[in-house]
Motif scaffolding. Sequence first.
Motif, PDB file in Angstrom:
ATOM      1  N   ALA A 149      18.305  46.323  13.375  1.00 31.59           N
ATOM      2  CA  ALA A 149      19.162  45.727  15.082  1.00 31.59           C
ATOM      3  C   ALA A 149      17.996  45.395  15.553  1.00 31.59           C
ATOM      4  O   ALA A 149      17.710  44.564  16.258  1.00 31.59           O
ATOM      5  N   VAL A 150      17.274  46.361  16.073  1.00 32.43           N
ATOM      6  CA  VAL A 150      16.212  46.634  16.603  1.00 32.43           C
ATOM      7  C   VAL A 150      14.899  46.756  16.479  1.00 32.43           C
ATOM      8  O   VAL A 150      14.512  45.787  17.086  1.00 32.43           O
ATOM      9  N   GLY A 151      14.868  46.420  14.919  1.00 33.50           N
ATOM     10  CA  GLY A 151      13.648  45.783  14.217  1.00 33.50           C
ATOM     11  C   GLY A 151      13.661  44.232  14.233  1.00 33.50           C
ATOM     12  O   GLY A 151      12.456  43.664  14.103  1.00 33.50           O
ATOM     13  N   LEU A 152      14.820  43.659  14.040  1.00 36.45           N
ATOM     14  CA  LEU A 152      15.115  42.252  14.318  1.00 36.45           C
ATOM     15  C   LEU A 152      14.653  41.841  15.436  1.00 36.45           C
ATOM     16  O   LEU A 152      14.002  40.458  15.809  1.00 36.45           O
ATOM     17  N   PHE A 153      14.926  42.621  16.478  1.00 36.26           N
ATOM     18  CA  PHE A 153      15.151  41.947  17.818  1.00 36.26           C
ATOM     19  C   PHE A 153      13.348  42.203  18.266  1.00 36.26           C
ATOM     20  O   PHE A 153      13.222  41.003  18.738  1.00 36.26           O
ATOM     21  N   TYR A 154      13.629  43.393  18.429  1.00 34.45           N
ATOM     22  CA  TYR A 154      11.548  42.683  18.584  1.00 34.45           C
ATOM     23  C   TYR A 154      11.050  42.618  18.182  1.00 34.45           C
ATOM     24  O   TYR A 154       9.830  42.002  17.729  1.00 34.45           O
ATOM     25  N   GLY A 155      10.849  41.726  16.360  1.00 37.29           N
ATOM     26  CA  GLY A 155      10.868  40.865  15.457  1.00 37.29           C
ATOM     27  C   GLY A 155      10.359  40.135  15.865  1.00 37.29           C
ATOM     28  O   GLY A 155       9.421  38.973  16.237  1.00 37.29           O
TER      29      GLY A 155
END
Length: 446
Positions: A149-155
């Motif tokens: 979730a964090v990776g997709l969010f910041y990505g």
Amino acid sequence: MSELIDGPATTPTAHPPKVEGRWRQLSLLGGSQLVDNTEAGIISGLFPVIKQALGLSLGALGVLTAAGKLVGVVTTPLWVWAATRWSRKGVLVICAGLWGVWSIALGFSQNFAQLLIFSTILSAGFVGATPIVTEIISDLFDTRSRGRAVGLFYGVIALASSLVAVLKGQLAGVEDGWRWGLWVLGVLGIGYGLVLWRGLRDPGRGASEPELAGLDRAEREAASRLTWGKAMALLKIPTFRVLLVSRLLSGHLLVLSFGVVYLVDVYGFTTQTASLVLLPGGVGIFTGNLLGGFLGDRATRRSPAHGLPALLQIAQILFAVFAFFGTQFSYGGIGLYALFFGFMGLAQGLNPGINRPMVMAVVPPGLRSAAFTIYVSYFEAAAWAVFGLGAGFLGDRIGLRPVFLVALVLLMLVNGLFLSLLHRTYGRDAERMRSELELRRVEMNR
């Protein structure tokens, strides 16, 4: 000791609660951060033309960068306090939306004093959104899925920001283009604030914690309530202390504010041409964010105590290698710089999907907004301010190339080695936090 760190006790609960509509809420939070990031980056991205228009020196960018970060040290805790006492959603509507009125005011600046005042006021508002957004993400997603979730969010934010950054760079060829950019962003920010007010649903603190499953929202909020004593206890968490010091060693922050200026001043590119590296840089960050989140979740399952620390070390060392080849040699055209900026973005993008879940894993739900206030708004802001002021001051005197060598290469290698300490602390701290939440659940059910 190894059984305690790597055994079943450190494995998250098999069936954590799922928050309804969590991906839609994540997308709304992402939109707010995109608007804020775009507003924050327009000064650094277009500084070469602002510098010419207002007759500024390179040191002025360092002052602007430092002021914008340091003001957050004062205002972010106030926003977090307001979110605790009033409403996280309401504070986000103001910080990430209605505060855009100051972007419009910034566009009317006629000299450095006005530029400094309005940019600092603008930063004072939107910095408050970051710890609140990060805390809500931890309430939307459980330990098993936070990395993705964090990776997709910041990505996605990084990819969208890079596309916008390239467009912003082309404003350098338009008369008063930087002013028009700020005015448009201000209007968009205000509009998005209204979107947040209509669409965002706060899941409540601790909503995704398996140890708090079965409690209603009021009970979860009570179990997660922030107190002064708990906030001070954050600094007693060994893993958190290591991550804080690591923020001070994060020289890669400099490339975000000085990257375009570096290529203009050191290698003689125009602002429009130099801005082109922001697109592959953003694509690299996007890829790194997704990869970091995916690898982080796998590493957590394979080695709960050592997986994330090892990945975080690798990310710092990779960045140093790519930065050395991407900033210290003259390649003539912009192509190879764009390639290496993409690789630097990839290495940099690995970090959020690793370090954010690490903070979430060792900090109880009610303390996470305070933790990210300290982590981002204090230590990262302090590092950014020091690097910004140092680069501006030293860049005028000895040039930016040696500054980038020290900050982006040597310091990042030191950072990678320093993070070895996490192998001793992270597993124990994560297990301690899970035990504390389980104890709270038992006490609430008595």
